[in-house]
Design a protein around this motif. Sequence first.
Motif, PDB file in Angstrom:
ATOM      1  N   TYR A   1       0.839  -1.190   0.000  1.00  0.00           N
ATOM      2  CA  TYR A   1       0.000   0.000   0.000  1.00  0.00           C
ATOM      3  C   TYR A   1       0.878   1.247   0.000  1.00  0.00           C
ATOM      4  O   TYR A   1       2.056   1.200   0.354  1.00  0.00           O
ATOM      5  N   CYS A   2       0.302   2.356  -0.390  1.00  0.00           N
ATOM      6  CA  CYS A   2       0.993   3.638  -0.437  1.00  0.00           C
ATOM      7  C   CYS A   2       1.216   4.145   0.993  1.00  0.00           C
ATOM      8  O   CYS A   2       0.285   4.155   1.798  1.00  0.00           O
ATOM      9  N   PRO A   3       2.431   4.585   1.336  1.00  0.00           N
ATOM     10  CA  PRO A   3       2.678   5.087   2.689  1.00  0.00           C
ATOM     11  C   PRO A   3       2.009   6.443   2.959  1.00  0.00           C
ATOM     12  O   PRO A   3       1.931   6.867   4.106  1.00  0.00           O
ATOM     13  N   TYR A   4       1.503   7.105   1.929  1.00  0.00           N
ATOM     14  CA  TYR A   4       0.876   8.419   2.102  1.00  0.00           C
ATOM     15  C   TYR A   4      -0.643   8.346   2.219  1.00  0.00           C
ATOM     16  O   TYR A   4      -1.234   8.968   3.081  1.00  0.00           O
TER      17      TYR A   4
ATOM     18  N   SER B   1       7.918   2.545 -10.799  1.00  0.00           N
ATOM     19  CA  SER B   1       8.245   3.798 -11.470  1.00  0.00           C
ATOM     20  C   SER B   1       9.454   3.604 -12.374  1.00  0.00           C
ATOM     21  O   SER B   1      10.272   2.713 -12.159  1.00  0.00           O
ATOM     22  N   GLU B   2       9.578   4.462 -13.350  1.00  0.00           N
ATOM     23  CA  GLU B   2      10.725   4.429 -14.256  1.00  0.00           C
ATOM     24  C   GLU B   2      11.928   5.153 -13.664  1.00  0.00           C
ATOM     25  O   GLU B   2      12.980   5.219 -14.289  1.00  0.00           O
ATOM     26  N   GLN B   3      11.800   5.690 -12.458  1.00  0.00           N
ATOM     27  CA  GLN B   3      12.868   6.474 -11.841  1.00  0.00           C
ATOM     28  C   GLN B   3      14.032   5.625 -11.331  1.00  0.00           C
ATOM     29  O   GLN B   3      15.057   6.165 -10.981  1.00  0.00           O
ATOM     30  N   GLY B   4      13.853   4.321 -11.251  1.00  0.00           N
ATOM     31  CA  GLY B   4      14.963   3.470 -10.829  1.00  0.00           C
ATOM     32  C   GLY B   4      14.544   2.402  -9.852  1.00  0.00           C
ATOM     33  O   GLY B   4      13.360   2.195  -9.586  1.00  0.00           O
ATOM     34  N   HIS B   5      15.533   1.737  -9.300  1.00  0.00           N
ATOM     35  CA  HIS B   5      15.326   0.614  -8.392  1.00  0.00           C
ATOM     36  C   HIS B   5      14.598   1.047  -7.121  1.00  0.00           C
ATOM     37  O   HIS B   5      14.995   2.000  -6.466  1.00  0.00           O
ATOM     38  N   GLY B   6      13.513   0.380  -6.791  1.00  0.00           N
ATOM     39  CA  GLY B   6      12.770   0.661  -5.563  1.00  0.00           C
ATOM     40  C   GLY B   6      11.812   1.828  -5.656  1.00  0.00           C
ATOM     41  O   GLY B   6      11.245   2.234  -4.651  1.00  0.00           O
ATOM     42  N   ALA B   7      11.623   2.399  -6.829  1.00  0.00           N
ATOM     43  CA  ALA B   7      10.734   3.552  -6.992  1.00  0.00           C
ATOM     44  C   ALA B   7       9.341   3.073  -7.393  1.00  0.00           C
ATOM     45  O   ALA B   7       9.183   2.184  -8.231  1.00  0.00           O
ATOM     46  N   TRP B   8       8.325   3.672  -6.758  1.00  0.00           N
ATOM     47  CA  TRP B   8       6.931   3.298  -6.999  1.00  0.00           C
ATOM     48  C   TRP B   8       6.085   4.544  -7.181  1.00  0.00           C
ATOM     49  O   TRP B   8       6.416   5.613  -6.676  1.00  0.00           O
ATOM     50  N   GLU B   9       4.974   4.384  -7.911  1.00  0.00           N
ATOM     51  CA  GLU B   9       4.020   5.471  -8.127  1.00  0.00           C
ATOM     52  C   GLU B   9       2.650   5.027  -7.648  1.00  0.00           C
ATOM     53  O   GLU B   9       2.241   3.895  -7.888  1.00  0.00           O
ATOM     54  N   CYS B  10       1.940   5.923  -6.959  1.00  0.00           N
ATOM     55  CA  CYS B  10       0.587   5.649  -6.501  1.00  0.00           C
ATOM     56  C   CYS B  10      -0.385   6.379  -7.423  1.00  0.00           C
ATOM     57  O   CYS B  10      -0.328   7.604  -7.562  1.00  0.00           O
TER      58      CYS B  10
ATOM     59  N   ARG C   1       1.401  10.324  -6.078  1.00  0.00           N
ATOM     60  CA  ARG C   1       2.708  10.542  -5.461  1.00  0.00           C
ATOM     61  C   ARG C   1       3.673   9.452  -5.909  1.00  0.00           C
ATOM     62  O   ARG C   1       3.277   8.337  -6.230  1.00  0.00           O
ATOM     63  N   ALA C   2       4.952   9.784  -5.902  1.00  0.00           N
ATOM     64  CA  ALA C   2       6.008   8.814  -6.185  1.00  0.00           C
ATOM     65  C   ALA C   2       6.881   8.714  -4.936  1.00  0.00           C
ATOM     66  O   ALA C   2       7.123   9.714  -4.252  1.00  0.00           O
ATOM     67  N   PHE C   3       7.334   7.504  -4.644  1.00  0.00           N
ATOM     68  CA  PHE C   3       8.199   7.303  -3.489  1.00  0.00           C
ATOM     69  C   PHE C   3       9.193   6.194  -3.803  1.00  0.00           C
ATOM     70  O   PHE C   3       9.043   5.451  -4.758  1.00  0.00           O
ATOM     71  N   GLN C   4      10.243   6.115  -2.986  1.00  0.00           N
ATOM     72  CA  GLN C   4      11.276   5.119  -3.199  1.00  0.00           C
ATOM     73  C   GLN C   4      11.536   4.364  -1.904  1.00  0.00           C
ATOM     74  O   GLN C   4      11.619   4.966  -0.830  1.00  0.00           O
ATOM     75  N   LEU C   5      11.661   3.050  -2.012  1.00  0.00           N
ATOM     76  CA  LEU C   5      11.964   2.198  -0.874  1.00  0.00           C
ATOM     77  C   LEU C   5      13.431   1.793  -0.950  1.00  0.00           C
ATOM     78  O   LEU C   5      13.948   1.478  -2.013  1.00  0.00           O
ATOM     79  N   LYS C   6      14.088   1.810   0.214  1.00  0.00           N
ATOM     80  CA  LYS C   6      15.502   1.460   0.238  1.00  0.00           C
ATOM     81  C   LYS C   6      15.824   0.742   1.540  1.00  0.00           C
ATOM     82  O   LYS C   6      15.479   1.221   2.624  1.00  0.00           O
ATOM     83  N   PHE C   7      16.488  -0.387   1.440  1.00  0.00           N
ATOM     84  CA  PHE C   7      16.945  -1.128   2.612  1.00  0.00           C
ATOM     85  C   PHE C   7      18.249  -0.504   3.084  1.00  0.00           C
ATOM     86  O   PHE C   7      19.207  -0.397   2.326  1.00  0.00           O
ATOM     87  N   LEU C   8      18.291  -0.069   4.334  1.00  0.00           N
ATOM     88  CA  LEU C   8      19.479   0.597   4.851  1.00  0.00           C
ATOM     89  C   LEU C   8      20.478  -0.359   5.491  1.00  0.00           C
ATOM     90  O   LEU C   8      21.668  -0.090   5.487  1.00  0.00           O
ATOM     91  N   GLY C   9      20.011  -1.448   6.074  1.00  0.00           N
ATOM     92  CA  GLY C   9      20.912  -2.404   6.706  1.00  0.00           C
ATOM     93  C   GLY C   9      20.338  -2.917   8.006  1.00  0.00           C
ATOM     94  O   GLY C   9      19.253  -2.525   8.436  1.00  0.00           O
TER      95      GLY C   9
END
Length: 59
Positions: free
Chosen positions: A9-12, A21-30, A35-43
């Motif tokens: 689900y959208c976090p917003y 999304s076409e913006q790159g790895h982990g990018a999604w569009e709602c 809105r567009a957002f990006q998910l990233k695993f930090l560690g």
Amino acid sequence: MSERAAPFYCPYCGDEDLRPSEQGHGAWECAACNRAFQLKFLGLLTRGLQRNDSGGDPI
């Protein structure tokens, strides 16, 4: 190696109408809130899990 995990689900707005999304790895569009957002695993955290061995609440 397993397939990438996708958000449910959208976090917003909480809607489930998400598209990669076409913006790159982990990018999604709602599509619901536009809105567009990006998910990233930090560690992993170094502190790990902390146990509470107190035996419960005091009476």
